[in-house]
Design a protein around this motif. Structure first.
Motif: not given
Length: 184
Positions: A88, A93, A128
């Motif tokens: 991550w 993002r 995301l």
């Protein structure tokens, strides 16, 4: 939309053919069998990787820095593989994606659907912007699935590793949130 800080929430995602669900320690034996499959080893692990039952139990039992979900056959409930969002990157993002399917999960569209389900979750629920992956150039089945779902080849790292006596390319692919339209 969620702003990912960790992956402690492990959803259940249901498709027509598959159900993605959180792993339990009880899944370790089946996963050990799957990761022992020669094709899985060839496409997934670094040469010489040693997988033990203890490693598998602890790996799947308590990860909150990544989202590992078991891929199961919706009809039989059989565990056939996994999908993973990891690495991550808060500023970008973005996450990296990977999947593996054992022999009983192949050739029936389960991998394609599982990929669509986790990508949809990443874009639609986690917010995301980008999901990327890397696959071996000789893994033609996986590359077809990723392209079908909407991943775009961004580049090739040429001859990055000697595998089975041959130099192997690593294919870099990604999809952006505005390219996601339900998986093509």
């Amino acid at each position: 939309m969620n702003n990912v800080t960790d992956f402690s929430v492990k959803p259940v995602l249901t498709g027509e053919k598959t159900v993605l669900r959180p792993f339990t320690e009880a899944d370790a034996e089946v996963i050990a069998e799957i990761v022992g499959d020669p094709e899985v080893i060839r496409f997934t692990f670094e040469p010489g990787t040693e997988i033990t039952m203890e490693r598998l139990r602890s790996w799947y039992g308590s990860r909150t820095d990544r989202l590992d979900l078991a891929v199961t056959d919706r009809v039989t409930g059989e565990l056939v593989g996994e999908v993973v969002l990891y690495e991550w990157d808060r500023a970008g993002r973005s996450c990296t994606f990977r999947t593996l399917l054992g022999p009983r999960g192949r050739g029936r569209g389960l991998g394609t659907e599982a990929t669509r389900l986790i990508v949809a979750y990443g874009f639609e629920r986690l917010g995301l912007h980008r999901i990327e992956l890397e696959a071996w150039g000789y893994n033609h089945r996986a590359l077809r699935v990723y392209e079908k779902v909407g991943f775009v080849v961004e580049g090739v790292r040429r001859e990055v590793q000697l595998r089975d006596g041959e130099w192997a390319d690593a294919v870099l692919m990604a999809m952006l949130d505005h390219e996601w339209a339900g998986g093509g």
